[in-house]
Scaffold this motif. Structure first.
Motif, PDB file in Angstrom:
ATOM      1  N   LEU A 133       0.855  -1.191   0.000  1.00 22.89           N
ATOM      2  CA  LEU A 133       0.000   0.000   0.000  1.00 22.89           C
ATOM      3  C   LEU A 133       0.888   1.237   0.000  1.00 22.89           C
ATOM      4  CD1 LEU A 133      -2.856   1.248   0.194  1.00 22.89           C
ATOM      5  CD2 LEU A 133      -2.586   1.177   2.688  1.00 22.89           C
ATOM      6  N   ALA A 134       0.825   1.998  -1.074  1.00 25.07           N
ATOM      7  CA  ALA A 134       1.678   3.174  -1.217  1.00 25.07           C
ATOM      8  C   ALA A 134       1.099   4.347  -0.441  1.00 25.07           C
ATOM      9  CB  ALA A 134       1.805   3.547  -2.686  1.00 25.07           C
ATOM     10  N   TYR A 135       1.932   4.940   0.423  1.00 23.66           N
ATOM     11  CA  TYR A 135       1.462   6.170   1.061  1.00 23.66           C
ATOM     12  C   TYR A 135       2.148   7.374   0.422  1.00 23.66           C
ATOM     13  CZ  TYR A 135       5.539   6.179   4.346  1.00 23.66           C
ATOM     14  OH  TYR A 135       6.786   6.193   4.929  1.00 23.66           O
ATOM     15  N   ALA A 136       1.315   8.326   0.011  1.00 19.99           N
ATOM     16  CA  ALA A 136       1.827   9.549  -0.597  1.00 19.99           C
ATOM     17  C   ALA A 136       2.587  10.330   0.461  1.00 19.99           C
ATOM     18  CB  ALA A 136       0.670  10.383  -1.146  1.00 19.99           C
ATOM     19  N   SER A 137       3.857  10.572   0.219  1.00 18.79           N
ATOM     20  CA  SER A 137       4.716  11.200   1.213  1.00 18.79           C
ATOM     21  C   SER A 137       4.872  12.684   0.899  1.00 18.79           C
ATOM     22  CB  SER A 137       6.081  10.504   1.222  1.00 18.79           C
ATOM     23  OG  SER A 137       6.847  10.887   2.324  1.00 18.79           O
ATOM     24  N   LYS A 152      -6.045  16.382   0.326  1.00 20.82           N
ATOM     25  CA  LYS A 152      -7.212  16.215  -0.537  1.00 20.82           C
ATOM     26  C   LYS A 152      -6.798  15.806  -1.947  1.00 20.82           C
ATOM     27  CE  LYS A 152     -11.704  16.459  -0.585  1.00 20.82           C
ATOM     28  NZ  LYS A 152     -12.517  15.638   0.362  1.00 20.82           N
ATOM     29  N   LYS A 153      -5.729  16.430  -2.442  1.00 22.10           N
ATOM     30  CA  LYS A 153      -5.257  16.130  -3.782  1.00 22.10           C
ATOM     31  C   LYS A 153      -4.791  14.679  -3.883  1.00 22.10           C
ATOM     32  CE  LYS A 153      -1.991  17.717  -7.324  1.00 22.10           C
ATOM     33  NZ  LYS A 153      -0.924  18.702  -7.653  1.00 22.10           N
ATOM     34  N   SER A 154      -4.101  14.201  -2.848  1.00 21.88           N
ATOM     35  CA  SER A 154      -3.624  12.815  -2.866  1.00 21.88           C
ATOM     36  C   SER A 154      -4.785  11.822  -2.797  1.00 21.88           C
ATOM     37  CB  SER A 154      -2.645  12.566  -1.713  1.00 21.88           C
ATOM     38  OG  SER A 154      -1.388  13.109  -2.015  1.00 21.88           O
ATOM     39  N   VAL A 155      -5.790  12.145  -1.993  1.00 25.40           N
ATOM     40  CA  VAL A 155      -6.974  11.283  -1.917  1.00 25.40           C
ATOM     41  C   VAL A 155      -7.656  11.223  -3.276  1.00 25.40           C
ATOM     42  CG1 VAL A 155      -9.269  11.035  -0.911  1.00 25.40           C
ATOM     43  CG2 VAL A 155      -7.335  11.637   0.550  1.00 25.40           C
ATOM     44  N   PHE A 159      -4.775   7.689  -3.645  1.00 25.31           N
ATOM     45  CA  PHE A 159      -3.998   7.162  -2.522  1.00 25.31           C
ATOM     46  C   PHE A 159      -4.926   6.860  -1.343  1.00 25.31           C
ATOM     47  CE2 PHE A 159      -0.619   9.269  -4.891  1.00 25.31           C
ATOM     48  CZ  PHE A 159       0.411   8.347  -4.798  1.00 25.31           C
ATOM     49  N   HIS A 160      -4.666   5.728  -0.691  1.00 25.20           N
ATOM     50  CA  HIS A 160      -5.432   5.336   0.489  1.00 25.20           C
ATOM     51  C   HIS A 160      -4.605   5.447   1.765  1.00 25.20           C
ATOM     52  CE1 HIS A 160      -8.775   3.869  -1.949  1.00 25.20           C
ATOM     53  NE2 HIS A 160      -7.865   3.357  -2.762  1.00 25.20           N
ATOM     54  N   ALA A 161      -3.424   6.017   1.622  1.00 22.38           N
ATOM     55  CA  ALA A 161      -2.546   6.265   2.769  1.00 22.38           C
ATOM     56  C   ALA A 161      -1.712   7.495   2.455  1.00 22.38           C
ATOM     57  CB  ALA A 161      -1.648   5.065   3.037  1.00 22.38           C
ATOM     58  N   ILE A 162      -1.502   8.330   3.459  1.00 18.53           N
ATOM     59  CA  ILE A 162      -0.811   9.611   3.256  1.00 18.53           C
ATOM     60  C   ILE A 162       0.055   9.905   4.477  1.00 18.53           C
ATOM     61  CG2 ILE A 162      -1.114  12.115   2.973  1.00 18.53           C
ATOM     62  CD1 ILE A 162      -3.873  11.376   1.657  1.00 18.53           C
ATOM     63  N   LYS A 163       1.246  10.426   4.214  1.00 21.72           N
ATOM     64  CA  LYS A 163       2.101  10.881   5.311  1.00 21.72           C
ATOM     65  C   LYS A 163       2.433  12.349   5.136  1.00 21.72           C
ATOM     66  CE  LYS A 163       6.594  10.260   5.746  1.00 21.72           C
ATOM     67  NZ  LYS A 163       7.912   9.599   5.884  1.00 21.72           N
ATOM     68  N   LEU A 164       2.456  13.065   6.254  1.00 18.45           N
ATOM     69  CA  LEU A 164       2.844  14.470   6.279  1.00 18.45           C
ATOM     70  C   LEU A 164       3.989  14.639   7.265  1.00 18.45           C
ATOM     71  CD1 LEU A 164      -0.783  15.780   6.437  1.00 18.45           C
ATOM     72  CD2 LEU A 164       0.788  16.356   4.590  1.00 18.45           C
ATOM     73  N   GLY A 165       4.966  15.471   6.900  1.00 17.84           N
ATOM     74  CA  GLY A 165       6.081  15.633   7.817  1.00 17.84           C
ATOM     75  C   GLY A 165       6.865  16.907   7.608  1.00 17.84           C
ATOM     76  N   TRP A 166       7.801  17.091   8.508  1.00 13.37           N
ATOM     77  CA  TRP A 166       8.789  18.160   8.472  1.00 13.37           C
ATOM     78  C   TRP A 166       8.140  19.550   8.419  1.00 13.37           C
ATOM     79  CZ3 TRP A 166      14.204  17.464   8.712  1.00 13.37           C
ATOM     80  CH2 TRP A 166      14.598  16.134   8.853  1.00 13.37           C
ATOM     81  N   SER A 167       8.640  20.425   7.553  1.00 20.90           N
ATOM     82  CA  SER A 167       8.264  21.832   7.573  1.00 20.90           C
ATOM     83  C   SER A 167       8.445  22.353   8.996  1.00 20.90           C
ATOM     84  CB  SER A 167       6.841  22.020   7.043  1.00 20.90           C
ATOM     85  OG  SER A 167       6.790  21.615   5.676  1.00 20.90           O
ATOM     86  N   ASN A 168       7.442  22.952   9.594  1.00 19.37           N
ATOM     87  CA  ASN A 168       7.609  23.486  10.954  1.00 19.37           C
ATOM     88  C   ASN A 168       6.858  22.673  12.001  1.00 19.37           C
ATOM     89  OD1 ASN A 168       9.273  25.766  10.357  1.00 19.37           O
ATOM     90  ND2 ASN A 168       7.480  26.769   9.449  1.00 19.37           N
ATOM     91  N   LEU A 181      -3.053  18.825  12.054  1.00 19.27           N
ATOM     92  CA  LEU A 181      -3.505  17.437  12.197  1.00 19.27           C
ATOM     93  C   LEU A 181      -4.994  17.302  11.891  1.00 19.27           C
ATOM     94  CD1 LEU A 181      -1.601  16.439  15.462  1.00 19.27           C
ATOM     95  CD2 LEU A 181      -1.031  15.806  13.113  1.00 19.27           C
ATOM     96  N   MET A 182      -5.787  18.224  12.415  1.00 18.48           N
ATOM     97  CA  MET A 182      -7.227  18.158  12.178  1.00 18.48           C
ATOM     98  C   MET A 182      -7.568  18.401  10.715  1.00 18.48           C
ATOM     99  SD  MET A 182      -8.155  17.266  15.113  1.00 18.48           S
ATOM    100  CE  MET A 182      -9.945  17.333  14.972  1.00 18.48           C
ATOM    101  N   ALA A 183      -6.816  19.322  10.072  1.00 21.03           N
ATOM    102  CA  ALA A 183      -7.049  19.592   8.647  1.00 21.03           C
ATOM    103  C   ALA A 183      -6.701  18.363   7.815  1.00 21.03           C
ATOM    104  CB  ALA A 183      -6.208  20.787   8.207  1.00 21.03           C
ATOM    105  N   ALA A 184      -5.619  17.685   8.191  1.00 23.06           N
ATOM    106  CA  ALA A 184      -5.203  16.491   7.454  1.00 23.06           C
ATOM    107  C   ALA A 184      -6.253  15.394   7.546  1.00 23.06           C
ATOM    108  CB  ALA A 184      -3.862  15.995   7.988  1.00 23.06           C
ATOM    109  N   ARG A 185      -6.772  15.154   8.762  1.00 25.78           N
ATOM    110  CA  ARG A 185      -7.773  14.095   8.908  1.00 25.78           C
ATOM    111  C   ARG A 185      -9.067  14.459   8.203  1.00 25.78           C
ATOM    112  NH1 ARG A 185      -7.919   9.380   8.352  1.00 25.78           N
ATOM    113  NH2 ARG A 185      -6.451   8.902  10.040  1.00 25.78           N
ATOM    114  N   GLU A 186      -9.460  15.716   8.263  1.00 23.85           N
ATOM    115  CA  GLU A 186     -10.681  16.132   7.570  1.00 23.85           C
ATOM    116  C   GLU A 186     -10.556  15.891   6.067  1.00 23.85           C
ATOM    117  OE1 GLU A 186     -13.413  20.128   6.721  1.00 23.85           O
ATOM    118  OE2 GLU A 186     -11.676  20.253   8.072  1.00 23.85           O
ATOM    119  N   ALA A 187      -9.392  16.220   5.503  1.00 23.65           N
ATOM    120  CA  ALA A 187      -9.198  16.041   4.064  1.00 23.65           C
ATOM    121  C   ALA A 187      -9.072  14.571   3.695  1.00 23.65           C
ATOM    122  CB  ALA A 187      -7.953  16.797   3.617  1.00 23.65           C
ATOM    123  N   ALA A 188      -8.473  13.784   4.580  1.00 23.44           N
ATOM    124  CA  ALA A 188      -8.232  12.372   4.285  1.00 23.44           C
ATOM    125  C   ALA A 188      -9.493  11.535   4.369  1.00 23.44           C
ATOM    126  CB  ALA A 188      -7.175  11.815   5.243  1.00 23.44           C
TER     127      ALA A 188
END
Length: 391
Positions: A133-137, A152-155, A159-168, A181-188
Motif C-alpha cells: 500500500l503506497a502512502y503519498a509522502s 485532498k489532492k492525494s486522496v 492514494f489510500h494512505a498519506i504521510k505528512l512531515g517536516w516543515s515546521n 492534524l485536524m485539517a489532514a484528517r478532515e481532508a483524508a
C-alpha cells in the motif's frame, strides 16, 4: 566477471531550497562488468560521497571506497556481500563509507539481476513480489489550509494512505500543530491511513512530544515518525509507553546495520524505516528485514527521491505479504522525475509492486539528466582523483 568501472554522477537542481526535500540533488552510480551495466542511487551528499570514493588513504582502516570495489568479482549475491565486508574493513574510519557503498551495492544488484535475467527480489530468495500500500509522502503545508489541500489532492489521486512531515511541525505552537492534524484528517476522510512525521523536531524532549499524543490519537494516526534524532533510544522508548499510546516509526537516519539493530531492540518501535540508499544498500537492508521479522517489528521502506531509489527500497521486503506499507514520493522535484524513463505506479487500489523485469526494472534517462550534471573535479597535489564521467 570482475567489476571494471564505477562511475559517480553528481546531479542537482539549479536551486537548492532549505527544506526537508532530498530530491533536490542526487548521486547516481553506474557499475559495469562483463558487458552488463547496473545503476544505483545514494541518499547522501553527492560531493562528500565522491570524495570518500576517491580520497587518499589516511591509514589501514581509512581507505577510499574504490579500493574495495574495482577489480573484484561480481558473479553471485555472495560476491556483493563480500564487497560490503571489505568496505567495512578497509574504510572503517571513513564515516561516509556506508552512504557511498549504498549506491554501489544497489547498482551491483541491478547488474547481477540483468546478468541472471531475474528481478532483484528473486536473487534475494523471494518467490514473488507482494503488493504494498503506497502512502503519498508529503511535507506539511505552510498553513493548515495548504495541508488540507495537499491531502485532498492525494486522496483524489487514488492514494489510500498519506504521510505528512517536516516543515515546521513540532517547533511551532502546539495549537498550530493541532490545526494541521485536524485539517489532514478532515481532508483524508476516516478510512485513509494517516501518518505523521515530526522530522526529529523534539531532539530529546519527551514531554514536548507527549503533548501531541492526544491529538495524534484523535486523528487515528497510524504512526508518529521520527519524534527524535536517530539513535536517541531512551527518548524513543520513553515516548513509546506514554499515554495515550501512538505507534512509533523511525530508522531512516540509520546508516549502518548496527544502528538499525539498536533501534529495533531498544527504541520501542512498531515500524522500522530503512533507506537502501543510506544503510549500505540492498544487502544491508535485507539483513535488517530478517532481523525485524524476528523481533515482530514491521519493516517499511524510506524513499523520497527517484523511482530508481523506490525500486531499490522495495526489493529487500518485496516477498513479505504482511509487511505491506510503502513510502511513495508524492511531490519530487523534476530532477528525481527525470532520472528514469519508467515509473512504479500505484494500481486502482493504491498498491505498488516491485518491478518484474530483470535487475531493478528501471531504465535510466541518460539524456534527460545531462542538464542536471554538476561538472566536478577533485585534484590533490596536481593529480586528478575524480572528474565527471561521460554519460
Amino acid at each position: 566477471m570482475k567489476i571494471e568501472t564505477v562511475d559517480l554522477f553528481y546531479l542537482s537542481m539549479p536551486e537548492i531550497l532549505d527544506i526537508g526535500d532530498g530530491s533536490q540533488d542526487a548521486l547516481l552510480v553506474r557499475v559495469r562488468a562483463g558487458g552488463f551495466e547496473g545503476w544505483g542511487e545514494c541518499e547522501a551528499s553527492p560531493l562528500t560521497s565522491i570524495a570518500g570514493y576517491v580520497c587518499p588513504m589516511s591509514h589501514s582502516a581509512c581507505k577510499p571506497v574504490m579500493q574495495s570495489v574495482i577489480g573484484h568479482n561480481i558473479n553471485t549475491p555472495e560476491d556483493i556481500d563480500a564487497i560490503a565486508h571489505l568496505v567495512h574493513a578497509q574504510s572503517l574510519d571513513l564515516l561516509q563509507a556506508d552512504h557511498i557503498l549504498s549506491g554501489i551495492d544497489i547498482a551491483l544488484w541491478d547488474l547481477l539481476g540483468k546478468k541472471n535475467q531475474a528481478p532483484v527480489y528473486q536473487l534475494l530468495g523471494y518467490k514473488k513480489s507482494y503488493p504494498k500500500l503506497a502512502y503519498a509522502s508529503h511535507l506539511f503545508g505552510e498553513s493548515p489550509e495548504l495541508t488540507f489541500e495537499k491531502v485532498k489532492k492525494s486522496v483524489q489521486s487514488g492514494f489510500h494512505a498519506i504521510k505528512l512531515g517536516w516543515s515546521n511541525f513540532g517547533v511551532q505552537p502546539i495549537h498550530t500543530d493541532h490545526a494541521h492534524l485536524m485539517a489532514a484528517r478532515e481532508a483524508a476522510g476516516k478510512n485513509t491511513l494517516l501518518m505523521i512525521d515530526a522530522g526529529t523536531a523534539w531532539k530529546n524532549n519527551v514531554n514536548e512530544a507527549a503533548l501531541r499524543l492526544q491529538k495524534l490519537k484523535e486523528i487515528n494516526a497510524h504512526w508518529l515518525e521520527e519524534p527524535f534524532s536517530n539513535g536517541n533510544l531512551s527518548a524513543y522508548k520513553q515516548l513509546s509507553v506514554c499515554r495515550p499510546t501512538v505507534p512509533l516509526a523511525g530508522g531512516e537516519g540509520c546508516n549502518n546495520y548496527y544502528q538499525a539493530k539498536a533501534m529495533i531492540d531498544h527504541a520501542g518501535l512498531s515500524f522500522i524505516q530503512i533507506d537502501a540508499g543510506r544503510i549500505g544498500g540492498i544487502t544491508q537492508a535485507k539483513k535488517i528485514v530478517d532481523m525485524a521479522l524476528l523481533r515482530n517489528v514491521t519493516y517499511v521502506n524510506h524513499t523520497f527521491t527517484s523511482h530508481l531509489a523506490l525500486s531499490a527500497s522495495l526489493q529487500p521486503y518485496a516477498g513479505l505479504e504482511a509487511h505491506h506499507i510503502c513510502e511513495y514520493p508524492a511531490e519530487p522535484k523534476s530532477l528525481a522525475v527525470d532520472i528514469t524513463l519508467n515509473y512504479i505506479k500505484p494500481d486502482n487500489n493504491g498498491y505498488v509492486t516491485a518491478p518484474q523485469e530483470p535487475g531493478l526494472g528501471i531504465i535510466i534517462n541518460t539524456e534527460a539528466i545531462k542538464k542536471y550534471v554538476v561538472d566536478t573535479q577533485i585534484t590533490v597535489n596536481g593529480k586528478i582523483l575524480y572528474k565527471t564521467p561521460e554519460l
